[in-house]
Scaffold this motif. Structure first.
Motif, PDB file in Angstrom:
ATOM      1  N   VAL A 118      -0.684   3.430  -9.324  1.00 26.67           N
ATOM      2  CA  VAL A 118       0.485   2.667  -9.787  1.00 26.67           C
ATOM      3  C   VAL A 118       1.348   2.268  -8.592  1.00 26.67           C
ATOM      4  N   ALA A 119       1.590   3.218  -7.679  1.00 23.95           N
ATOM      5  CA  ALA A 119       2.398   2.924  -6.495  1.00 23.95           C
ATOM      6  C   ALA A 119       1.718   1.865  -5.629  1.00 23.95           C
ATOM      7  N   ALA A 120       0.403   1.952  -5.478  1.00 25.62           N
ATOM      8  CA  ALA A 120      -0.339   0.971  -4.677  1.00 25.62           C
ATOM      9  C   ALA A 120      -0.253  -0.417  -5.304  1.00 25.62           C
ATOM     10  N   ASN A 121      -0.399  -0.495  -6.607  1.00 22.64           N
ATOM     11  CA  ASN A 121      -0.300  -1.785  -7.293  1.00 22.64           C
ATOM     12  C   ASN A 121       1.095  -2.383  -7.139  1.00 22.64           C
ATOM     13  N   ASN A 122       2.118  -1.544  -7.287  1.00 24.42           N
ATOM     14  CA  ASN A 122       3.493  -2.017  -7.133  1.00 24.42           C
ATOM     15  C   ASN A 122       3.766  -2.470  -5.703  1.00 24.42           C
ATOM     16  N   ALA A 123       3.231  -1.743  -4.725  1.00 19.46           N
ATOM     17  CA  ALA A 123       3.406  -2.116  -3.322  1.00 19.46           C
ATOM     18  C   ALA A 123       2.703  -3.442  -3.039  1.00 19.46           C
ATOM     19  N   ARG A 124       1.539  -3.632  -3.624  1.00 23.84           N
ATOM     20  CA  ARG A 124       0.802  -4.889  -3.440  1.00 23.84           C
ATOM     21  C   ARG A 124       1.606  -6.055  -4.010  1.00 23.84           C
ATOM     22  N   GLU A 125       2.157  -5.872  -5.207  1.00 25.45           N
ATOM     23  CA  GLU A 125       2.983  -6.929  -5.808  1.00 25.45           C
ATOM     24  C   GLU A 125       4.215  -7.214  -4.940  1.00 25.45           C
TER      25      GLU A 125
END
Length: 129
Positions: A118-125
């Motif tokens: 979840v953190a990785a996806n949010n960081a990517r966005e």
């Protein structure tokens, strides 16, 4: 006729690029750190407190007695490590809590979608803004 050319030396331009990339690395690291810390279940805070932050090699230590219900110490530890980042470094966030893999696969009511993904996806966005 006006003279055209570089207003800075190539070395100065390279230094500027390195500074901008380092600032981006620190910004992205801060965003990812906050996502992991605030996305970590806080029940016993053992998992949360065992998020380890390091530069250029992973810190895979684990302390079953470690706790941080306020999240403050963990965030402070991350920021201390981020302050040491230099251009070209790799920033690691590692958690070797024995039940961490179960948490990542949604076995927590506090983090039903996991933590790191979840953190990785949010960081990517965040990076793509």
């Amino acid at each position: 006729m006006a003279k055209r050319g570089w207003s800075k030396s190539l070395a100065g331009f390279a230094d500027q690029v390195r500074e901008e990339e380092l600032a981006r690395l620190v910004d992205m690291s801060e965003h990812h750190v906050r996502g992991v810390i605030y996305g970590s279940p806080k029940d016993t805070s053992r998992f949360l407190a065992n998020n380890n932050f390091s530069v250029n090699s992973p810190d895979e230590s684990y302390d079953p007695e470690k706790r941080d219900p306020s999240r403050t110490t963990t965030l402070t530890n991350a920021r201390i490590v981020m302050a040491s980042l230099r251009y070209g470094d790799v920033f690691y966030i590692v958690n070797t809590t024995p039940y961490g893999e179960m948490l990542e696969h949604g076995h927590s009511g506090q983090a039903p979608q996991g933590v790191f993904q979840v953190a990785a996806n949010n960081a990517r966005e965040y990076a793509n803004r």
